[in-house]
Design a protein around this motif. Sequence first.
Motif, PDB file in Angstrom:
ATOM      1  N   UNK A 120       0.912  -1.307   0.099  1.00  0.00           N
ATOM      2  CA  UNK A 120      -0.016   0.013  -0.077  1.00  0.00           C
ATOM      3  C   UNK A 120       0.823   1.366  -0.019  1.00  0.00           C
ATOM      4  N   UNK A 121       1.999   1.258   0.749  1.00  0.00           N
ATOM      5  CA  UNK A 121       2.917   2.374   0.988  1.00  0.00           C
ATOM      6  C   UNK A 121       3.394   2.773  -0.640  1.00  0.00           C
ATOM      7  N   UNK A 122       3.892   1.607  -1.351  1.00  0.00           N
ATOM      8  CA  UNK A 122       4.386   2.073  -2.572  1.00  0.00           C
ATOM      9  C   UNK A 122       3.332   2.491  -3.755  1.00  0.00           C
ATOM     10  N   UNK A 123       2.151   1.918  -3.495  1.00  0.00           N
ATOM     11  CA  UNK A 123       0.948   2.370  -4.279  1.00  0.00           C
ATOM     12  C   UNK A 123       0.656   3.915  -3.996  1.00  0.00           C
ATOM     13  N   UNK A 124       0.502   4.073  -2.941  1.00  0.00           N
ATOM     14  CA  UNK A 124       0.540   5.907  -2.235  1.00  0.00           C
ATOM     15  C   UNK A 124       1.718   6.500  -2.910  1.00  0.00           C
ATOM     16  N   UNK A 125       2.818   6.207  -3.017  1.00  0.00           N
ATOM     17  CA  UNK A 125       4.019   6.635  -3.554  1.00  0.00           C
ATOM     18  C   UNK A 125       4.071   6.832  -5.112  1.00  0.00           C
ATOM     19  N   UNK A 126       3.002   6.277  -5.567  1.00  0.00           N
ATOM     20  CA  UNK A 126       3.062   5.880  -7.266  1.00  0.00           C
ATOM     21  C   UNK A 126       3.918   5.320  -7.749  1.00  0.00           C
ATOM     22  N   UNK A 127       4.566   4.180  -7.069  1.00  0.00           N
ATOM     23  CA  UNK A 127       5.346   3.284  -7.493  1.00  0.00           C
ATOM     24  C   UNK A 127       4.544   1.792  -7.731  1.00  0.00           C
ATOM     25  N   UNK A 128       3.793   1.860  -8.571  1.00  0.00           N
ATOM     26  CA  UNK A 128       2.912   0.617  -9.170  1.00  0.00           C
ATOM     27  C   UNK A 128       3.827  -0.518  -9.213  1.00  0.00           C
ATOM     28  N   UNK A 129       4.876  -0.380  -9.803  1.00  0.00           N
ATOM     29  CA  UNK A 129       5.521  -1.656 -10.109  1.00  0.00           C
ATOM     30  C   UNK A 129       6.173  -2.224  -8.794  1.00  0.00           C
ATOM     31  N   UNK A 130       6.594  -1.680  -7.897  1.00  0.00           N
ATOM     32  CA  UNK A 130       7.113  -2.305  -6.730  1.00  0.00           C
ATOM     33  C   UNK A 130       5.996  -2.794  -5.703  1.00  0.00           C
TER      34      UNK A 130
END
Length: 120
Positions: free
Chosen positions: A79-89
Amino acid sequence: MGYHYGAGNRDELKNFFRKSIRIILTMSVVLTIAAELLARPLSMIFVSYNAELLEMTVYAFAVYSFSFLLSGVNIYASAFFTALNDGFTSAMISFGRTLVFQVVSVLILPILFGAYGISI
């Protein structure tokens, strides 16, 4: 998290991240302890009709409860990486959690725990 990231508020991001990790780690420990303590009563709800199956279920539940220590951090990381706009990670973390680690567990746990590894 996404709001503060978009606003460029790095101090609030760090503060929010620290608080989140503390809450997740605390709850992971609490849930693991609760699952260990409640393994028998919860198992009895479903399999009290067969003593052998009950013992196997209690053992499997007690072993499985240790996964609560890592699952909160894993879900939060995605969820953290989704919020940071890093969908791949985020996708790689989710893919690893839902496919890779489960397949590896199905292949390795029976080798480590024998027949009980299948029920875990």
